[in-house]
Enzyme design. Structure first.
Site, mmCIF file in Angstrom:
data_model
loop_
_atom_site.group_PDB
_atom_site.id
_atom_site.type_symbol
_atom_site.label_atom_id
_atom_site.label_comp_id
_atom_site.label_asym_id
_atom_site.label_seq_id
_atom_site.Cartn_x
_atom_site.Cartn_y
_atom_site.Cartn_z
ATOM 1 N N TYR A 1 5.351 23.052 56.686
ATOM 2 C CA TYR A 1 6.754 22.856 55.937
ATOM 3 C C TYR A 1 6.779 21.170 55.843
ATOM 4 O O TYR A 1 6.763 20.546 56.860
ATOM 5 C CB TYR A 1 7.850 23.309 56.547
ATOM 6 C CG TYR A 1 7.925 24.738 56.648
ATOM 7 C CD1 TYR A 1 7.101 25.741 55.877
ATOM 8 C CD2 TYR A 1 8.659 25.475 57.532
ATOM 9 C CE1 TYR A 1 7.321 27.012 55.800
ATOM 10 C CE2 TYR A 1 8.878 26.780 57.519
ATOM 11 C CZ TYR A 1 8.099 27.484 56.815
ATOM 12 O OH TYR A 1 7.963 29.037 56.805
ATOM 13 N N PHE B 1 13.039 35.436 54.155
ATOM 14 C CA PHE B 1 13.928 35.513 52.890
ATOM 15 C C PHE B 1 14.922 36.373 52.968
ATOM 16 O O PHE B 1 15.203 37.271 52.099
ATOM 17 C CB PHE B 1 13.053 35.807 51.707
ATOM 18 C CG PHE B 1 12.032 35.100 51.099
ATOM 19 C CD1 PHE B 1 12.129 33.712 51.375
ATOM 20 C CD2 PHE B 1 10.641 35.507 50.372
ATOM 21 C CE1 PHE B 1 11.141 32.726 50.788
ATOM 22 C CE2 PHE B 1 10.002 34.738 49.818
ATOM 23 C CZ PHE B 1 9.957 33.314 50.158
ATOM 24 N N LEU C 1 18.018 35.981 52.456
ATOM 25 C CA LEU C 1 19.116 35.573 51.691
ATOM 26 C C LEU C 1 18.579 35.803 50.282
ATOM 27 O O LEU C 1 18.977 35.349 49.200
ATOM 28 C CB LEU C 1 19.714 34.352 51.702
ATOM 29 C CG LEU C 1 20.445 34.189 53.210
ATOM 30 C CD1 LEU C 1 21.238 32.808 53.205
ATOM 31 C CD2 LEU C 1 21.790 35.166 53.295
ATOM 32 N N GLY C 2 17.163 36.060 50.040
ATOM 33 C CA GLY C 2 16.520 36.195 48.897
ATOM 34 C C GLY C 2 15.454 34.901 48.480
ATOM 35 O O GLY C 2 14.658 34.922 47.714
ATOM 36 N N PRO D 1 17.767 33.481 45.252
ATOM 37 C CA PRO D 1 19.052 34.126 46.122
ATOM 38 C C PRO D 1 19.478 35.561 45.459
ATOM 39 O O PRO D 1 19.484 35.760 44.308
ATOM 40 C CB PRO D 1 20.054 33.113 45.636
ATOM 41 C CG PRO D 1 19.349 31.725 45.394
ATOM 42 C CD PRO D 1 18.051 32.056 44.412
ATOM 43 N N LEU D 2 19.864 36.200 46.585
ATOM 44 C CA LEU D 2 20.192 37.693 46.286
ATOM 45 C C LEU D 2 21.376 37.753 45.254
ATOM 46 O O LEU D 2 22.422 36.893 45.538
ATOM 47 C CB LEU D 2 20.672 38.128 47.536
ATOM 48 C CG LEU D 2 19.622 38.474 48.569
ATOM 49 C CD1 LEU D 2 20.478 39.164 50.010
ATOM 50 C CD2 LEU D 2 18.970 39.745 47.930
HETATM 51 N N1 LIG Z 1 6.467 33.946 57.248
HETATM 52 C C1 LIG Z 1 6.722 33.339 55.813
HETATM 53 O O1 LIG Z 1 5.628 33.663 55.303
HETATM 54 C C2 LIG Z 1 8.035 32.743 55.476
HETATM 55 C C3 LIG Z 1 8.289 32.614 54.309
HETATM 56 C C4 LIG Z 1 9.247 32.263 53.842
HETATM 57 C C5 LIG Z 1 10.283 31.604 54.855
HETATM 58 N N2 LIG Z 1 9.950 31.886 56.093
HETATM 59 C C6 LIG Z 1 10.921 31.344 57.069
HETATM 60 O O2 LIG Z 1 12.223 31.920 56.633
HETATM 61 C C7 LIG Z 1 13.312 31.481 56.830
HETATM 62 C C8 LIG Z 1 14.376 31.837 55.838
HETATM 63 O O3 LIG Z 1 13.791 31.948 54.691
HETATM 64 P P1 LIG Z 1 14.227 30.960 53.393
HETATM 65 O O4 LIG Z 1 14.897 29.783 53.978
HETATM 66 O O5 LIG Z 1 12.925 30.488 52.740
HETATM 67 O O6 LIG Z 1 15.125 31.860 52.574
HETATM 68 P P2 LIG Z 1 16.559 32.344 52.715
HETATM 69 O O7 LIG Z 1 17.103 32.104 54.242
HETATM 70 O O8 LIG Z 1 16.660 33.825 52.467
HETATM 71 O O9 LIG Z 1 17.455 31.549 51.548
HETATM 72 C C9 LIG Z 1 17.499 30.238 51.694
HETATM 73 C C10 LIG Z 1 18.053 29.725 50.506
HETATM 74 O O10 LIG Z 1 19.586 30.208 50.337
HETATM 75 C C11 LIG Z 1 20.372 29.001 50.163
HETATM 76 N N3 LIG Z 1 21.509 29.185 51.171
HETATM 77 C C12 LIG Z 1 21.478 29.360 52.404
HETATM 78 N N4 LIG Z 1 22.663 29.931 53.023
HETATM 79 C C13 LIG Z 1 23.366 29.984 52.033
HETATM 80 C C14 LIG Z 1 24.766 30.021 51.902
HETATM 81 N N5 LIG Z 1 25.460 30.321 52.685
HETATM 82 N N6 LIG Z 1 25.249 30.243 50.724
HETATM 83 C C15 LIG Z 1 24.463 30.069 49.449
HETATM 84 N N7 LIG Z 1 23.365 29.608 49.576
HETATM 85 C C16 LIG Z 1 22.641 29.375 50.760
HETATM 86 C C17 LIG Z 1 19.521 27.845 50.804
HETATM 87 O O11 LIG Z 1 19.908 26.737 49.967
HETATM 88 P P3 LIG Z 1 20.736 25.521 50.662
HETATM 89 O O12 LIG Z 1 19.803 24.978 51.511
HETATM 90 O O13 LIG Z 1 21.469 24.738 49.514
HETATM 91 O O14 LIG Z 1 21.649 26.106 51.751
HETATM 92 C C18 LIG Z 1 18.315 28.438 50.223
HETATM 93 O O15 LIG Z 1 18.027 27.971 48.877
HETATM 94 C C19 LIG Z 1 12.629 29.819 56.430
HETATM 95 O O16 LIG Z 1 13.481 29.146 56.791
HETATM 96 C C20 LIG Z 1 11.285 29.972 57.084
HETATM 97 O O17 LIG Z 1 11.403 29.409 58.509
HETATM 98 C C21 LIG Z 1 8.775 32.546 56.622
#
Ligand SMILES: NC(=O)c1ccc[n+]([C@@H]2O[C@H](COP(=O)([O-])OP(=O)(O)OC[C@H]3O[C@@H](n4cnc5c(N)ncnc54)[C@H](OP(=O)(O)O)[C@@H]3O)[C@@H](O)[C@H]2O)c1
Length: 293
Positions: A63, A213, A215-216, A220-221
């Site tokens: 990252y 993901f 939250l999508g 986003p969901l």
């Molecule tokens: N193993 C893998 O292959 C893999 C792949 C992807 C991710 N991951 C891990 O999983 C974690 C979670 O996934 P992710 O961060 O990609 O996706 P996520 O948690 O599903 O969604 C993050 C997105 O949602 C927004 N968001 C967060 N809280 C919110 C809220 N309360 N209201 C509105 N929007 C909100 C964030 O924007 P803002 O920044 O504006 O809040 C960001 O755009 C990652 O941080 C990473 O550590 C692992």
């Protein structure tokens, strides 16, 4: 759908962690590449998460690359004794920000050393081997060679526990013949439930399931049912999506990602949200994408 579980913690390897953790991927720049737009806010998000009892942090040295781990170190080192940092290896970034496989023994060892250096650690608590499969979904095929290389790094004392990411059930079974697998991190959320059966199986043997993901992710969901339920409960759709996951199975550990303290606060408050049976039933019925991506 499994029964409601009100427990706040679950065992990750041999450590109890809060079920509401934090995923650090959103802290890097756009496209998870380069520095954040607002470093002070990124550091504040990490510090506020820790101050609020978050003790499960998900990251990777790819990252940024390197930048997210450097931010974690800057914000939180020396780390609290109860903090479990989980990282992942198996990929690298191209100069254009692309995500490329990096699963030769040399690349995996390099990734472990990069994580150790940038996080300021002597041992990594949990390392997920991230199979590149397809973009956000697994593809069948043996993981014996790369996982064997990760197990060798564990034997050298550089890695305490091993998990798997973006894998199929067959790959988890294969992995368990090579080393203990303490967690599985796959794509799963309210609208994407390919792993329903797997989650229940892992729950039965006490293995943590960590949906990425939640939250999508990059999309986003969005669902009218989710919005209606949220409105009825006086909550936000994202809080309801997280509360649903917490109730989906006791072995689910959440790592929602955000770059803002406002969203972090909102997400952490989801642990307090009560989902009455009618709300749960409506959410369970959301039209899902149950296909493999
Ligand atoms: N193993 C893998 O292959 C893999 C792949 C992807 C991710 N991951 C891990 O999983 C974690 C979670 O996934 P992710 O961060 O990609 O996706 P996520 O948690 O599903 O969604 C993050 C997105 O949602 C927004 N968001 C967060 N809280 C919110 C809220 N309360 N209201 C509105 N929007 C909100 C964030 O924007 P803002 O920044 O504006 O809040 C960001 O755009 C990652 O941080 C990473 O550590 C692992």
């Amino acid at each position: 759908m499994s029964s409601i579980d009100s427990s706040r913690t679950f065992r990750l390897a041999d450590r109890p962690v809060q079920r509401l953790g934090y995923g650090a991927m959103q802290l890097a720049g756009p496209g998870v590449f380069g520095p954040p737009k607002d470093e002070a806010e990124a550091l504040a998000v990490l510090r506020e998460a820790a101050a609020n009892g978050v003790n499960h942090l998900d990251t990777s040295d790819y990252y940024g690359p390197h930048i997210t781990n450097q931010l974690i170190r800057k914000a939180l080192h020396p780390y609290g004794e109860d903090l479990v940092i989980v990282t992942k290896i198996g990929a690298r970034r191209g100069t254009d920000g692309s995500w490329l496989p990096a699963s030769s023994p040399e690349e995996l060892a390099q990734a472990v050393y990069d994580n150790l250096r940038n996080l300021g650690l002597e041992t990594l608590e949990v390392v997920n081997f991230r199979s590149m499969g397809r973009a956000h979904g697994p593809a069948e095929g043996s993981i014996e060679a790369p996982l064997g290389a990760v197990a060798e790094l564990q034997r050298k004392g550089l890695v305490r526990h091993i998990g798997l990411s973006n894998v199929t059930r067959a790959q988890i079974e294969e992995g368990r013949r090579i080393c203990e697998i303490v967690c599985v991190q796959n794509h799963y959320n309210l609208a994407h439930r390919v792993d329903d059966v797997l989650i229940d199986e892992l729950a039965r043997d006490g293995t943590a399931y960590v949906p990425f993901f939640p939250l999508g992710g990059f999309t986003p969901l969005q669902s009218s049912i989710l919005s209606e339920v949220a409105q009825g409960l006086g909550a936000t759709p994202m809080q309801v999506a997280l509360a649903w996951l917490l109730r989906r199975s006791p072995n689910i550990l959440l790592i929602p990602g955000t770059s803002s303290r406002a969203h972090l606060r909102e997400n952490l408050a989801a642990a307090e949200l009560d989902l009455p049976p009618d709300a749960l039933a409506a959410l369970d019925g959301i039209k899902m994408d149950s296909r493999s991506p």
